[in-house]
Design an enzyme around this catalytic site. Sequence first.
Site, PDB file in Angstrom:
ATOM      1  N   ASP A  61      75.478 -32.911  -7.811  1.00 42.81           N
ATOM      2  CA  ASP A  61      75.786 -34.149  -8.527  1.00 42.81           C
ATOM      3  C   ASP A  61      76.524 -33.786  -9.820  1.00 42.81           C
ATOM      4  O   ASP A  61      77.155 -32.743  -9.877  1.00 42.81           O
ATOM      5  CB  ASP A  61      74.482 -34.936  -8.782  1.00 42.81           C
ATOM      6  CG  ASP A  61      74.730 -36.430  -8.964  1.00 42.81           C
ATOM      7  OD1 ASP A  61      75.818 -36.795  -9.444  1.00 42.81           O
ATOM      8  OD2 ASP A  61      73.840 -37.235  -8.640  1.00 42.81           O
ATOM      9  N   HIS A 114      79.993 -32.946  -9.429  1.00 42.69           N
ATOM     10  CA  HIS A 114      80.794 -34.153  -9.638  1.00 42.69           C
ATOM     11  C   HIS A 114      81.442 -34.186 -11.010  1.00 42.69           C
ATOM     12  O   HIS A 114      81.836 -35.239 -11.497  1.00 42.69           O
ATOM     13  CB  HIS A 114      79.934 -35.404  -9.419  1.00 42.69           C
ATOM     14  CG  HIS A 114      79.400 -35.529  -8.031  1.00 42.69           C
ATOM     15  ND1 HIS A 114      78.561 -36.537  -7.632  1.00 42.69           N
ATOM     16  CD2 HIS A 114      79.579 -34.757  -6.926  1.00 42.69           C
ATOM     17  CE1 HIS A 114      78.249 -36.380  -6.340  1.00 42.69           C
ATOM     18  NE2 HIS A 114      78.847 -35.297  -5.909  1.00 42.69           N
TER      19      HIS A 114
END
Length: 404
Positions: free
Chosen positions: A223, A246
């Site tokens: 993430d 991310h």
Amino acid sequence: MASIAFVFKVLCVSFLFIFVASRPTIRPKMFNVQRHGSKPDGKTDNANVFTSIWSRACKRKNGSSKIYVPKGTFYLSGVEFVGPCKNPIEFVIDGTLLAPANPSDIKQDTWINFRYINNLSISGSGTLDGQGKQSWPLNDCHKNPNCPKLAMTMGFAFVNNSNIKDITSLNSKMGHFNFFSVHYFNITGVSITAPGDSPNTDGIKMGSCSNMHISNTNIGTGDDCIAILSGTTNLDISNVKCGPGHGISVGSLGKNKDEKAVKNLTVRDVIFNGTSDGIRIKTWESSASKILVSNFVYENIQMIDVGKPINIDQKYCPHPPCEHEQKGESHVQIQDLKLKNIYGTSKNKVAMNLQCSKSFPCKNVELIDINIKNNGLEDSSSIAVCENVDGSVSGKMVPQHCIN
Ligand SMILES: *[C@@H]1O[C@H](CO)[C@@H](O)[C@H](O)[C@H]1NC(C)=O
Ligand SMILES: *[C@@H]1O[C@H](CO)[C@@H](O)[C@H](O)[C@H]1NC(C)=O
Ligand SMILES: *[C@@H]1O[C@H](CO)[C@@H](O)[C@H](O)[C@H]1NC(C)=O
Ligand SMILES: *[C@@H]1O[C@H](CO)[C@@H](O)[C@H](O)[C@H]1NC(C)=O
Ligand SMILES: *[C@@H]1O[C@H](CO)[C@@H](O)[C@H](O)[C@H]1NC(C)=O
Ligand SMILES: *[C@@H]1O[C@H](CO)[C@@H](O)[C@H](O)[C@H]1NC(C)=O
């Protein structure tokens, strides 16, 4: 005369030496967790021993304390380290702290949690092993209302003047490090690692924090490498490697009432390697709060095969349709944003997406020396997309900018 002066000098120097050498050295009191009854066998639960050592170190009035975790694997079901403490505390972790593999064996939101503490320093060559593998397949809350709650690895709330150095966080169940209402906190030399496909394993996540510095840190997760949420100010990030993951994300912002501005962020000397996003700001397309996002500088940033290298998305809506879609555009005002010397390669054709709010267009976006080529398969050149952006441009510009 000369010899008297010489003897005098020698005497002075020796007195000075004796004085300095014999000054009482203020050493912290040492609490070696193993000598205090913890078992490094990887299966005995050491949570109670750790908490009682903490409370003795924390209450000690007579100088600082050092809690030492030697080499070995110390299993911990879940611990809360709560202050306020009388004096600074050093927490040195050279061994491995091992989380339960079964997520329901952690009976709290955060596996290792620090609250209401000043002058805490965590360091060492050790590892926080979150053992997330068994939990990741259970992370299906967007479709399963009875999904189990998964714990973050390490949390800090209401902690000031503190730091983390050198340790490694491995395979968290949810986020690795979480910060709430933390001020003057340094993170340096830390490694954060989880597989690129492990859900919600944010590296460092913070809200309502100020004056944090993150440097010389490697983050690879499934993430956000760093997630910056409501109310965070004066954040400095430098020499960070991010990937997989991310990217460094501000937001998502604007969804809830009572959110606060995010101001004064600098991101320098960062490499994004194989991440889905790089520089990212996301605000919900219909927002409850009208807040400011301002004074951001991103400088000397390398992109290596990044999905969306520069991505301002003020129409964030991960699971459409979004509620109150008819309410209109994001009310988050983005302004005073500088992007300088950003270079490398983009996986997608759109290397720069500046999609700002119609109601609150981005103001004073400064682009200086951008050079991001498309390495995609279909088409060779990268492009920029702009919506409602006001700003200025100078130096090299690949892709061709679209600010008018
Ligand atoms: C506190 O430290 C001083 C000197 O460092 C020592 O003389 C004294 O006995 C200590 N007191 C306690 C309660 O440990
Ligand atoms: C923390 O450090 C500051 C500055 O050195 C000092 O004023 C304060 O008393 C310390 N607090 C604790 C709990 O050690
Ligand atoms: C931490 O710092 C903040 C902001 O400087 C301050 O409001 C708060 O009282 C401090 N907390 C503690 C426990 O000292
Ligand atoms: C954080 O780092 C800055 C700059 O290196 C330093 O001045 C400051 O004292 C550090 N603060 C803490 C709490 O470690
Ligand atoms: C911005 O944050 C930095 C720390 O990252 C701090 O040194 C500086 O004073 C802040 N600037 C303003 C205007 O608050
Ligand atoms: C980027 O990641 C690839 C694949 O993991 C790796 O081989 C390469 O060395 C990395 N590059 C840098 C500059 O870190």
